[in-house]
Design a protein around this motif. Structure first.
Motif, short mmCIF file in Angstrom:
data_model
loop_
_atom_site.label_atom_id
_atom_site.label_comp_id
_atom_site.label_asym_id
_atom_site.label_seq_id
_atom_site.Cartn_x
_atom_site.Cartn_y
_atom_site.Cartn_z
N GLN A 178 36.19 47.69 94.51
CA GLN A 178 37.49 48.16 94.02
C GLN A 178 37.46 49.65 93.70
N ARG A 179 36.33 50.14 93.22
CA ARG A 179 36.20 51.57 92.88
C ARG A 179 34.87 52.07 93.44
N PRO A 180 34.82 52.37 94.74
CA PRO A 180 33.54 52.73 95.38
C PRO A 180 32.95 54.03 94.86
N GLU A 181 33.74 54.86 94.20
CA GLU A 181 33.22 56.11 93.65
C GLU A 181 32.44 55.90 92.36
N THR A 182 32.43 54.67 91.84
CA THR A 182 31.73 54.36 90.60
C THR A 182 30.22 54.45 90.80
N ARG A 183 29.55 55.07 89.86
CA ARG A 183 28.08 55.08 89.87
C ARG A 183 27.57 53.79 89.22
N ALA A 184 26.49 53.25 89.75
CA ALA A 184 25.85 52.08 89.16
C ALA A 184 24.35 52.31 89.10
N MET A 185 23.77 52.06 87.92
CA MET A 185 22.34 52.27 87.72
C MET A 185 21.78 51.09 86.94
N SER A 186 20.46 50.91 87.05
CA SER A 186 19.79 49.81 86.36
C SER A 186 18.60 50.35 85.58
N VAL A 187 18.35 49.75 84.42
CA VAL A 187 17.21 50.15 83.59
C VAL A 187 16.13 49.07 83.71
N PRO A 188 14.99 49.38 84.31
CA PRO A 188 13.94 48.38 84.51
C PRO A 188 13.43 47.81 83.20
N GLY A 189 13.04 46.53 83.25
CA GLY A 189 12.38 45.90 82.12
C GLY A 189 13.27 45.69 80.90
N THR A 190 14.57 45.53 81.13
CA THR A 190 15.48 45.38 79.99
C THR A 190 16.36 44.15 80.14
#
Length: 266
Positions: free
Chosen positions: A230-242
């Motif tokens: 829906q909003r391809p300009e959105t950034r997505a990130m993940s924090v390992p081990g959480t």
């Protein structure tokens, strides 16, 4: 104490904020359901090096009024608009975890003129789920209130920084440690989410957005895929081990992600 207490009153409800100061662009931090502003103490201290930081005890939580007459999603949103206005925060970045992220998203959708950018931490629009309030009620009902000691509360909430963060939201009384929330108020706060989808609100967000996920996320892959579609300009990130409370588990890693996103806004 590195922060000062500020009070905002809207529709007769008293909202207490931790104002960390700072000379940069304002950032407003919103905790999740049954949480408190103190969860943000470590990220707030780090962010004040570059930004003006305010953490809010939302209605029914922490030092704010515990029994507000309205716990609808729209009431939470109107509160944040009032905080922005009364504390004279010019187009802040809203950062919210879990239900606080949901509130931040709805605020950005309803008041695009007030919000510069949006950060959702373990939060998504979501589809209606009638089971959610029941599950939350069962979980809150399992708390052994009062906790006999703060250490017992830390252990109950999983120990480590997550347990410490949750225990910090309790208050000591003569007979032990009590939550600064009411179970029924918390359950009622999820009534709207149980009945309708908020995906249309996500589509109405016009500001830059960052989604931060835990490695063991509460958010399904299909929800994330839908958000990015829906909003391809959105950034997505993940924090390992959480897990879901990644802002407590890895505040320094979260700060690095926030800083990179916020610096790109300038």
């Amino acid at each position: 104490m590195l922060w000062s207490e500020r009070m905002v009153v809207r529709d007769g409800v008293r909202l207490v904020c931790r104002d960390w100061g700072g000379l940069g662009h304002p950032v407003v931090l919103l905790h999740g359901l049954a949480g408190h502003a103190g969860e943000w103490d470590v990220p707030a201290r780090l962010l004040t090096r570059r930004f003006r930081v305010v953490a809010v005890d939302q209605r029914g939580h922490g030092a704010s009024d515990r029994y507000p007459h309205d716990v609808s999603r729209s009431a939470y949103v109107a509160d944040i608009a009032a905080v922005i206005d009364q504390l004279e925060l010019e187009r802040p970045v809203l950062v919210g975890q879990s239900l606080g992220g949901h509130t931040a998203m709805l605020t950005a959708a309803a008041h695009p003129e007030l919000v510069r950018a949006l950060v959702l931490i373990e939060a998504a629009p979501g589809d209606p789920n009638p089971q959610t309030p029941k599950d939350i009620g069962t979980w809150l009902g399992s708390w052994p209130i009062p906790f006999p000691s703060r250490q017992a509360a830390v252990a109950f909430f999983g120990g480590g920084p997550v347990g410490e963060g949750w225990a910090a939201g309790l208050e000591e009384r003569d007979d032990g440690w009590h939550p600064r929330i009411d179970r029924d108020v918390m359950v009622a706060s999820l009534a709207d989410n149980a009945q309708r989808s908020f995906r249309p609100a996500w589509r109405h967000v016009t500001c830059p957005a960052l989604v931060v996920l835990a490695q063991s996320s509460f958010i399904s892959e299909s929800d994330i895929d839908a958000m990015l579609e829906q909003r391809p300009e959105t950034r997505a990130m993940s924090v390992p081990g959480t897990g879901h409370d990644l802002h407590l588990e890895q505040p320094e890693a979260l700060h690095s992600m926030l800083l990179g996103f916020l610096e790109d806004l300038t």
